[in-house]
Design a protein around this motif. Structure first.
Motif, PDB file in Angstrom:
ATOM      1  N   GLU A 113      -4.795   7.970   5.326  1.00  0.00           N
ATOM      2  CA  GLU A 113      -5.906   8.659   4.675  1.00  0.00           C
ATOM      3  C   GLU A 113      -6.183   9.996   5.357  1.00  0.00           C
ATOM      4  O   GLU A 113      -6.435  11.003   4.692  1.00  0.00           O
ATOM      5  CB  GLU A 113      -7.161   7.787   4.697  1.00  0.00           C
ATOM      6  CG  GLU A 113      -7.069   6.585   3.796  1.00  0.00           C
ATOM      7  CD  GLU A 113      -8.280   5.669   3.897  1.00  0.00           C
ATOM      8  OE1 GLU A 113      -9.269   6.031   4.574  1.00  0.00           O
ATOM      9  OE2 GLU A 113      -8.240   4.594   3.291  1.00  0.00           O
TER      10      GLU A 113
ATOM     11  N   ASP B 129       0.836  -1.201   0.000  1.00  0.00           N
ATOM     12  CA  ASP B 129       0.000   0.000   0.000  1.00  0.00           C
ATOM     13  C   ASP B 129       0.870   1.251   0.000  1.00  0.00           C
ATOM     14  O   ASP B 129       2.049   1.204   0.335  1.00  0.00           O
ATOM     15  CB  ASP B 129      -0.901   0.020   1.244  1.00  0.00           C
ATOM     16  CG  ASP B 129      -1.863  -1.155   1.285  1.00  0.00           C
ATOM     17  OD1 ASP B 129      -2.297  -1.605   0.206  1.00  0.00           O
ATOM     18  OD2 ASP B 129      -2.175  -1.617   2.393  1.00  0.00           O
TER      19      ASP B 129
ATOM     20  N   ARG C 233      -4.604   2.720  -2.958  1.00  0.00           N
ATOM     21  CA  ARG C 233      -4.781   2.143  -1.615  1.00  0.00           C
ATOM     22  C   ARG C 233      -3.792   2.781  -0.648  1.00  0.00           C
ATOM     23  O   ARG C 233      -2.592   2.782  -0.887  1.00  0.00           O
ATOM     24  CB  ARG C 233      -4.496   0.638  -1.629  1.00  0.00           C
ATOM     25  CG  ARG C 233      -5.554  -0.220  -2.211  1.00  0.00           C
ATOM     26  CD  ARG C 233      -5.278  -1.716  -1.972  1.00  0.00           C
ATOM     27  NE  ARG C 233      -3.882  -2.069  -1.833  1.00  0.00           N
ATOM     28  CZ  ARG C 233      -3.090  -2.539  -2.813  1.00  0.00           C
ATOM     29  NH1 ARG C 233      -3.562  -2.698  -4.012  1.00  0.00           N
ATOM     30  NH2 ARG C 233      -1.833  -2.849  -2.579  1.00  0.00           N
TER      31      ARG C 233
END
Length: 156
Positions: A139, A42, A132
């Motif tokens: 995030e 990721d 991702r």
């Protein structure tokens, strides 16, 4: 990582609160550098856990060199994030307390990255987020950076 490895040898996968620092390096085109992590594949901001006796600002410098191969200096602290939990693929549970910095590159010199931590690095535009993120905290950092950059540069 010797500190964390030693600690884990004592407590196993028990949840731990660990301190870390991450950085956002934005280039002249307004794109941010992210690393593809070796452990999950990721994308995330370069950064990592403190070594015993280290300060947040020194941690982000060291981790950027290890993860992205670049020498950076913190410009400003964007946020302290402390309300996420994560379990690594090996079962280690953590609540990271992360100092998230805006950083600037201080040298054109490139250093070798740790292949055990980074597959590659790449710049992403702030409108073109990666497919991702490593975890929810990354995030949140993306949103914090976007808000900061938008206000600072009057981007709509």
């Amino acid at each position: 990582m010797a500190y964390i490895a030693d600690l884990r040898s004592q407590v196993g996968h028990m949840p731990l609160i660990l301190t870390s620092a991450s950085g956002a390096l934005v280039n002249a085109d307004g794109a941010v550098l992210l690393q593809a992590r070796a452990d999950t594949g990721d994308w995330g901001f370069p950064g990592g856990y403190m070594e015993f006796g280290e300060r947040f600002d020194n941690t982000v410098r060291r981790e950027f060199k290890e993860d992205a191969g670049l020498a950076v200096e913190p410009v400003c602290l964007l946020k302290i994030l402390d309300n996420d939990q994560y379990t690594y693929p090996n079962g280690d549970a953590v609540q990271p307390v992360n100092a998230f910095y805006l950083v600037r590159q201080v040298s054109d010199q490139h250093f070798s990255v740790k292949p055990s931590e980074t597959v590659t690095t790449r710049y992403f535009t702030l409108q073109g987020r990666p497919p991702r993120f490593f975890n929810h905290q990354h995030e949140k950092m993306w949103a914090i950076l976007n808000e900061y950059w938008t206000k600072k540069h009057n981007v709509k």
